[in-house]
Write a protein that holds these residues in place. Structure first.
Motif, PDB file in Angstrom:
ATOM      1  N   ASP A  66      -3.264   2.466  -4.127  1.00 22.96           N
ATOM      2  CA  ASP A  66      -3.613   3.336  -2.997  1.00 22.96           C
ATOM      3  C   ASP A  66      -5.117   3.575  -2.950  1.00 22.96           C
ATOM      4  OD1 ASP A  66      -0.983   3.471  -2.372  1.00 22.96           O
ATOM      5  OD2 ASP A  66      -0.654   5.479  -3.219  1.00 22.96           O
ATOM      6  N   ARG A  67      -5.623   3.842  -1.732  1.00 22.38           N
ATOM      7  CA  ARG A  67      -7.043   4.070  -1.534  1.00 22.38           C
ATOM      8  C   ARG A  67      -7.346   5.564  -1.500  1.00 22.38           C
ATOM      9  NH1 ARG A  67      -9.899  -0.324  -0.296  1.00 22.38           N
ATOM     10  NH2 ARG A  67     -11.603   0.994   0.442  1.00 22.38           N
ATOM     11  N   ILE A  68      -8.594   5.891  -1.777  1.00 21.96           N
ATOM     12  CA  ILE A  68      -9.061   7.275  -1.743  1.00 21.96           C
ATOM     13  C   ILE A  68      -9.557   7.578  -0.328  1.00 21.96           C
ATOM     14  CG2 ILE A  68     -10.692   8.938  -2.701  1.00 21.96           C
ATOM     15  CD1 ILE A  68      -8.608   8.020  -4.690  1.00 21.96           C
ATOM     16  N   PHE A 153      -6.975   2.671  -7.735  1.00 26.60           N
ATOM     17  CA  PHE A 153      -7.530   3.871  -7.116  1.00 26.60           C
ATOM     18  C   PHE A 153      -8.537   4.579  -8.019  1.00 26.60           C
ATOM     19  CE2 PHE A 153      -4.140   5.689  -9.684  1.00 26.60           C
ATOM     20  CZ  PHE A 153      -4.670   6.892 -10.120  1.00 26.60           C
TER      21      PHE A 153
END
Length: 421
Positions: A66-68, A153
């Motif tokens: 997942d991305r920030i 991430f």
């Protein structure tokens, strides 16, 4: 009879200086007792709390790929500023306002600039340890999947958090630099004043001035050449006469360090957070380059404590050279070799030629300063292991061109207060 009078006068002068020094120490102790020592622990609580909030915000992310988000990234950057500033405040207050800090400063005769520099290096070592730990975790997680396209991430999260350090560190180094100037000017004034008192008490002021008139440096207490201080990048910087050194001038006189910090803190953050498609395995090696920084910081701390002749300093210097060479000089060629294997290029050179021009420029900005700093380290190591032969004493009992500053002058700064300029 005349010599006895002079010796008695010197003893009276030394007694007066000792009484003055002891009176100043008693005043410093009284002021220290009045200061609340709990302030440093409040700063420590802020530092630990900000790191705890940062970790708890990442605990909610379910998948490693997942991305920030932008909002979470800005939140991590603000927590990074709080963490590093409060950690610096804790170290400074601990060394300046607590009894243990006072004993430590008096044992190693530390001035205010020494305290600030030690704090700067402690924070730098802690940041480097975090960076290496993040790089190691990301490397183990992503490099086994895909050397070029895997993502994690934690890499983006520390990119947001760590960029606050590089911006903070520029200001921290500037404060150390200006305090060095203030302390040096204060020591020069004290040395000049005490040299004048000693000459008057001995009754030889006129004779010494005539014998050393050609040098024009008053026995070395006030050198005729411009005063200089050695700074972080190994260069000597001239001290202005008025003692003032604005921030812009500091930035312009330290281009290598400024380019390194600004580039990593801005462009490096954008590359890590906004380039899609991963590449975090490659970036993890960049983070692991910080493995050598704690040894560099420890070397500076030992030097500030005047322990250059100790075995710990020599052993740490050897470890610093080895880790810096492996982690910063050899790291980039190794990463490029791994990259050429991952894309199945014909050779390492062909893999590099296939990179975009902007990428090549970025590699040069990151890699060339490492070679420069390694060169400075090697030259410093050669001075330690291959010292120059000591010069023979001058004939006819002539005094040397320069004399070391008396330790009594340094004692005036042991209370940890910056001089007023």
């Amino acid at each position: 009879m005349h010599q006895r009078r002079n010796g008695h006068g010197n003893g009276a002068c030394r007694d007066a200086q000792a009484e003055t020094s002891s009176a100043e120490e008693d005043t410093a102790k009284t002021q220290l007792q009045k200061k609340p020592s709990r302030g440093c622990y409040f700063s420590l609580a802020f530092s630990i709390g900000s790191m705890g909030l940062a970790c708890s915000s990442l605990w909610q992310i379910p998948n490693t790929t997942d991305r920030i988000s932008l909002q979470r990234g800005l939140f991590l950057t603000s927590l990074g500023f709080i963490y590093f500033v409060s950690l610096t405040d804790f170290c400074n207050k601990y060394l300046l306002e607590t009894k243990r800090g006072e004993r430590f400063r008096r044992k190693y005769r530390l001035m205010m600039s020494d305290v600030l520099e030690i704090t700067n290096k402690i924070v730098s070592a802690i940041q480097a340890s975090f960076s290496f730990l993040v790089g190691l975790i990301v490397c183990k997680s992503t490099c086994t999947k895909s050397f070029v396209y895997a993502s994690h991430f934690l890499m983006e999260a520390y990119g947001w958090f760590g960029t606050a350090y590089f911006m903070y560190d520029i200001w921290s180094m500037y404060k150390v630099h200006t305090q060095k100037i203030a302390d040096k000017l204060h020591l020069l004034r004290l040395t000049k004043a005490k040299a004048g008192q000693a000459e008057l008490s001995n009754g030889h002021a006129k004779a010494r001035s005539s014998s050393n008139g050609s040098g024009g440096n008053n026995n070395g207490s006030t050198p005729g050449t411009p005063h200089e201080i050695c700074d972080y990048d190994g260069a000597c910087v001239q001290i202005p006469k008025d003692g003032r050194w604005d921030f812009l001038k500091y930035v312009l006189t330290h281009p290598v360090m400024m380019i390194h910090h600004v580039f990593i803190g801005t462009f490096g953050l954008l590359v890590v957070t906004y380039i899609r498609g991963g590449g975090h395995c490659i970036y993890s090696y960049m983070f692991m380059m910080e493995f050598s920084t704690p040894f560099v910081s420890l070397r500076s701390i030992l030097s500030t404590m005047r322990l250059k002749e100790s075995r710990v300093y020599i052993a740490n210097g050897l470890l610093m050279l080895a880790t810096f060479f492996v982690c910063r000089v050899c790291m980039w060629p190794y990463v490029m070799w791994r990259y050429s294997l991952a894309i199945e290029a014909a050779s390492l050179w062909s893999a590099m030629c296939g990179l975009p021009r902007g990428c090549l420029v970025s590699i040069a900005i990151l890699f060339l300063p490492q070679l420069y700093w390694f060169h400075l380290m090697v030259m410093g190591a050669l001075k330690v292991f291959l010292p120059k032969k000591k010069q023979r004493p001058p004939p006819n009992g002539a005094l040397p061109a320069t004399t070391p500053m008396p330790t009594v002058a340094a004692a005036h700064l042991l209370n940890g207060k910056p001089s007023a300029n």
